[in-house]
Design a protein around this motif. Structure first.
Motif, PDB file in Angstrom:
ATOM      1  N   GLY A   1       0.790  -1.224   0.000  1.00  0.00           N
ATOM      2  CA  GLY A   1       0.000   0.000   0.000  1.00  0.00           C
ATOM      3  C   GLY A   1       0.824   1.277   0.000  1.00  0.00           C
ATOM      4  N   THR A   2       0.402   2.244  -0.810  1.00  0.00           N
ATOM      5  CA  THR A   2       0.943   3.598  -0.791  1.00  0.00           C
ATOM      6  C   THR A   2      -0.229   4.563  -0.765  1.00  0.00           C
ATOM      7  N   CYS A   3      -0.212   5.467   0.187  1.00  0.00           N
ATOM      8  CA  CYS A   3      -1.336   6.386   0.373  1.00  0.00           C
ATOM      9  C   CYS A   3      -0.961   7.772  -0.125  1.00  0.00           C
ATOM     10  N   GLY A   4      -1.849   8.391  -0.877  1.00  0.00           N
ATOM     11  CA  GLY A   4      -1.650   9.751  -1.358  1.00  0.00           C
ATOM     12  C   GLY A   4      -2.537  10.741  -0.620  1.00  0.00           C
ATOM     13  N   LYS A   5      -1.953  11.879  -0.267  1.00  0.00           N
ATOM     14  CA  LYS A   5      -2.718  12.949   0.369  1.00  0.00           C
ATOM     15  C   LYS A   5      -1.988  14.266   0.131  1.00  0.00           C
ATOM     16  N   ASP A   6      -2.688  15.246  -0.413  1.00  0.00           N
ATOM     17  CA  ASP A   6      -2.106  16.556  -0.691  1.00  0.00           C
ATOM     18  C   ASP A   6      -0.793  16.453  -1.462  1.00  0.00           C
ATOM     19  N   GLY A   7      -0.737  15.524  -2.398  1.00  0.00           N
ATOM     20  CA  GLY A   7       0.432  15.391  -3.237  1.00  0.00           C
ATOM     21  C   GLY A   7       1.584  14.608  -2.636  1.00  0.00           C
ATOM     22  N   GLN A   8       1.415  14.103  -1.414  1.00  0.00           N
ATOM     23  CA  GLN A   8       2.464  13.322  -0.763  1.00  0.00           C
ATOM     24  C   GLN A   8       2.074  11.849  -0.711  1.00  0.00           C
ATOM     25  N   GLY A   9       3.016  10.967  -1.022  1.00  0.00           N
ATOM     26  CA  GLY A   9       2.780   9.536  -0.920  1.00  0.00           C
ATOM     27  C   GLY A   9       3.625   8.927   0.185  1.00  0.00           C
ATOM     28  N   VAL A  10       3.022   8.079   1.014  1.00  0.00           N
ATOM     29  CA  VAL A  10       3.760   7.386   2.071  1.00  0.00           C
ATOM     30  C   VAL A  10       3.334   5.917   2.106  1.00  0.00           C
ATOM     31  N   PRO A  11       4.232   5.009   2.522  1.00  0.00           N
ATOM     32  CA  PRO A  11       3.867   3.599   2.624  1.00  0.00           C
ATOM     33  C   PRO A  11       2.889   3.364   3.768  1.00  0.00           C
ATOM     34  N   VAL A  12       1.881   2.534   3.519  1.00  0.00           N
ATOM     35  CA  VAL A  12       0.881   2.225   4.540  1.00  0.00           C
ATOM     36  C   VAL A  12       0.515   0.750   4.475  1.00  0.00           C
ATOM     37  N   GLY A  13      -0.160   0.291   5.518  1.00  0.00           N
ATOM     38  CA  GLY A  13      -0.716  -1.050   5.538  1.00  0.00           C
ATOM     39  C   GLY A  13      -2.209  -0.991   5.797  1.00  0.00           C
ATOM     40  N   VAL A  14      -2.933  -1.997   5.331  1.00  0.00           N
ATOM     41  CA  VAL A  14      -4.371  -2.104   5.572  1.00  0.00           C
ATOM     42  C   VAL A  14      -4.696  -3.545   5.958  1.00  0.00           C
ATOM     43  N   GLY A  15      -5.888  -3.759   6.458  1.00  0.00           N
ATOM     44  CA  GLY A  15      -6.299  -5.108   6.791  1.00  0.00           C
ATOM     45  C   GLY A  15      -7.709  -5.155   7.338  1.00  0.00           C
ATOM     46  N   GLN A  16      -8.285  -6.333   7.295  1.00  0.00           N
ATOM     47  CA  GLN A  16      -9.618  -6.547   7.841  1.00  0.00           C
ATOM     48  C   GLN A  16      -9.931  -8.034   7.801  1.00  0.00           C
ATOM     49  N   PRO A  17     -10.942  -8.474   8.547  1.00  0.00           N
ATOM     50  CA  PRO A  17     -11.454  -9.833   8.375  1.00  0.00           C
ATOM     51  C   PRO A  17     -12.487  -9.861   7.260  1.00  0.00           C
ATOM     52  N   THR A  18     -13.001 -11.043   6.953  1.00  0.00           N
ATOM     53  CA  THR A  18     -14.136 -11.162   6.044  1.00  0.00           C
ATOM     54  C   THR A  18     -15.319 -10.398   6.628  1.00  0.00           C
ATOM     55  N   LEU A  19     -16.004  -9.607   5.809  1.00  0.00           N
ATOM     56  CA  LEU A  19     -17.144  -8.798   6.265  1.00  0.00           C
ATOM     57  C   LEU A  19     -18.342  -9.031   5.364  1.00  0.00           C
ATOM     58  N   MET A  20     -19.524  -9.016   5.955  1.00  0.00           N
ATOM     59  CA  MET A  20     -20.735  -8.960   5.151  1.00  0.00           C
ATOM     60  C   MET A  20     -21.374  -7.594   5.364  1.00  0.00           C
ATOM     61  N   VAL A  21     -21.512  -6.850   4.248  1.00  0.00           N
ATOM     62  CA  VAL A  21     -22.108  -5.520   4.282  1.00  0.00           C
ATOM     63  C   VAL A  21     -23.426  -5.572   3.528  1.00  0.00           C
ATOM     64  N   GLU A  22     -24.465  -5.148   4.177  1.00  0.00           N
ATOM     65  CA  GLU A  22     -25.816  -5.286   3.643  1.00  0.00           C
ATOM     66  C   GLU A  22     -26.161  -4.183   2.652  1.00  0.00           C
ATOM     67  N   ASN A  23     -26.700  -4.589   1.500  1.00  0.00           N
ATOM     68  CA  ASN A  23     -27.370  -3.681   0.583  1.00  0.00           C
ATOM     69  C   ASN A  23     -26.491  -2.529   0.093  1.00  0.00           C
ATOM     70  N   LEU A  24     -25.365  -2.873  -0.528  1.00  0.00           N
ATOM     71  CA  LEU A  24     -24.533  -1.854  -1.156  1.00  0.00           C
ATOM     72  C   LEU A  24     -24.902  -1.726  -2.635  1.00  0.00           C
ATOM     73  N   THR A  25     -24.600  -0.586  -3.217  1.00  0.00           N
ATOM     74  CA  THR A  25     -24.864  -0.358  -4.624  1.00  0.00           C
ATOM     75  C   THR A  25     -23.683  -0.851  -5.457  1.00  0.00           C
ATOM     76  N   ILE A  26     -23.976  -1.700  -6.433  1.00  0.00           N
ATOM     77  CA  ILE A  26     -22.949  -2.247  -7.315  1.00  0.00           C
ATOM     78  C   ILE A  26     -23.167  -1.697  -8.722  1.00  0.00           C
ATOM     79  N   GLY A  27     -22.108  -1.117  -9.257  1.00  0.00           N
ATOM     80  CA  GLY A  27     -22.127  -0.732 -10.660  1.00  0.00           C
ATOM     81  C   GLY A  27     -21.544  -1.875 -11.491  1.00  0.00           C
ATOM     82  N   GLY A  28     -22.257  -2.328 -12.503  1.00  0.00           N
ATOM     83  CA  GLY A  28     -21.811  -3.487 -13.278  1.00  0.00           C
ATOM     84  C   GLY A  28     -21.778  -3.204 -14.760  1.00  0.00           C
TER      85      GLY A  28
END
Length: 477
Positions: free
Chosen positions: A447-474
């Protein structure tokens, strides 16, 4: 460098600067200011890319410089240069002394360092020579092209960095950090008749190359990229409409990072431009949702021993069981909001002033088995990997493209789909989380995160999630 020099050797003895005189310049430059620091940086970096059966490019760079910042109230004076000398720093001091309002009062002293240095002095650039790196890329290419006749194109890259920083503050505190960083990326294009589809994978972290260049390691990456390309060859157009979405563990946390994480940074909330501004202590997410930002995890891409203002990094709980409990803070915004800094003051390089940024941002595990989560969805989408996306911090609205996704039919994974985009609102999506898996995973280190023209290395993570009723563009007709 084969023998790693101390940061004092890099910034003072080697540059012919006297530490005592530099400390005096910093003290005089920041006298009467609310806050500020001298940031010193020395960085070696390399990058090699292989494409179309040959070495495509190779770069080797050494950069050094300083940034001197003076903060008074909300006003910031910043001067930087690539010249490490007493004369250059003295000239910078005259520039930043022009910023003097002093309306808020001097910041608290820098918190004492309580966490150990996360990294050794290992310099990945010196671990093995140029010829061996080229041979590694050639071996990767040979392996990929031998996998299957459908492999039409292959590319790979390796990059390494060794950064040394030192922070001198007006309160007399002096902190330093050594930051190695490596990354390995592969990409495969597979063909089936006239149809061509790509798959890619990458990994990395704040360590040497050793963990990533063993054959078992890089072959696993190529296998994963090949698998993704084959999945995409068999994909069908994605449906559109509102449906339940199951997000896979690990890298899909990039949606959390973009749609929610930026809105929990201190500057946006102090200025009340975040959708989460003014909601501290209130429920903003479903029960069970706990989100943290943790810059202390050893070897992770987003981790630091200290941030770029000299504050020790920490594990900051942002949302606890659905309740907003904290923001990520640098020193400036923490002072103006009357709270403590959290070690999230980050900058791309000495040429940039720090601001509140994420480190490793992730959601904690729940108590549901991933199979149970998938089995609960009659008709929906299972999104395993994400590509690009956009988010509006003020409204929280986001759009993300899924690079690997599948239909869910009667609780089972169905056909892979292509062209799915997830559309939603960050604050709203948190309230739609209905099931949280017990399989939290961090991303592979890309991961690399951009903000106000600056990029820095980052990490992300999560478990499996179920999110109800999201809008999907297909893309299905």
């Amino acid at each position: 460098m084969s023998d790693i020099e101390s940061t004092d050797n890099l910034f003072f003895e080697r540059a012919g600067m006297d530490l005592g005189r530099i400390e005096s310049i910093v003290s005089d430059s920041l006298n009467g200011a609310d806050d500020g620091e001298l940031f010193l940086e020395y960085c070696q970096s390399e990058g090699l890319s292989f494409d179309d059966g040959r070495l495509k490019s190779a770069s080797f760079d050494t950069t050094q410089g300083f940034g001197l910042r003076s903060v008074s109230g909300e006003a910031t004076g910043y001067a930087h240069a690539s010249e490490l000398s007493e004369a250059a720093i003295s000239r910078a001091g005259k520039t930043v002394r022009a910023v003097r309002t002093g309306q808020v009062g001097m910041s608290d002293v820098t918190p004492r360092t309580t966490n150990a240095n996360l990294y050794t002095d290992t310099n990945p650039l010196g671990e093995f020579d140029f010829a061996a790196k080229v041979k590694l890329l050639e071996d990767m290419n040979d392996y990929a092209r031998s996998m299957d006749d459908s492999v039409a194109q292959f590319s790979a890259s390796i990059s390494g960095e060794w950064q040394a920083v030192q922070v001198l503050r007006a309160d007399g505190e002096r902190r330093d950090d050594i930051r190695p960083l490596v990354r390995v990326n592969v990409s495969i294009v597979c063909a089936d008749g006239d149809r061509m589809e790509a798959g890619s994978h990458g990994t990395g972290g704040r360590t040497g190359y050793a963990a990533y260049i063993e054959p078992d390691a890089w072959q696993a990456q190529i296998n994963e990229a090949f698998r993704q390309a084959q999945v995409n060859l068999n994909s069908v157009p994605a449906p559109a409409g509102a449906m339940d979405v199951v997000l896979g563990p690990g890298w899909p946390g990039i949606l959390l990072h973009e749609a929610i994480g930026h809105g929990l940074e201190g500057d946006f909330n102090r200025k009340k431009t975040s959708a989460f501004a003014g909601l501290m202590g209130e429920r903003i997410a479903a029960p069970g949702v706990t989100v943290v930002d943790d810059g202390t995890i050893t070897d992770r891409r987003g981790s630091l021993s200290i941030d770029d203002e000299g504050t020790p990094t920490s594990k900051t709980v942002l949302i606890e069981d659905g309740i907003l409990t904290g923001y990520m803070q640098d020193r400036l915004n923490a002072r103006l909001m009357g709270v403590s800094p959290t070690g999230n003051g980050r900058r791309e390089s000495f040429a940039h002033a720090p601001m509140p940024r994420m480190t490793n941002t992730y959601m904690l595990s729940g108590d549901h088995d991933p199979e149970e989560i998938l089995g609960s969805v009659r008709n929906g989408l299972y999104a395993v990997n994400f590509g690009g996306g956009q988010v509006d911090i003020t409204s929280g609205k986001f759009v993300f493209s899924a690079s690997e996704a599948y239909l869910i039919e009667d609780g089972k994974i169905g056909a892979p789909v292509k062209g799915a985009t997830i559309i939603g609102n960050g604050p709203d999506v948190l309230t739609r989380v209905k099931m949280i898996g017990n399989d939290m995973k961090l991303d592979p280190g890309v991961g690399t995160c951009g903000k106000d023209g600056q990029g820095v290395p980052v990490g992300v993570g999560q478990p499996t999630l179920m999110v109800e009723n999201l809008t999907i563009g297909g893309t299905a007709a």
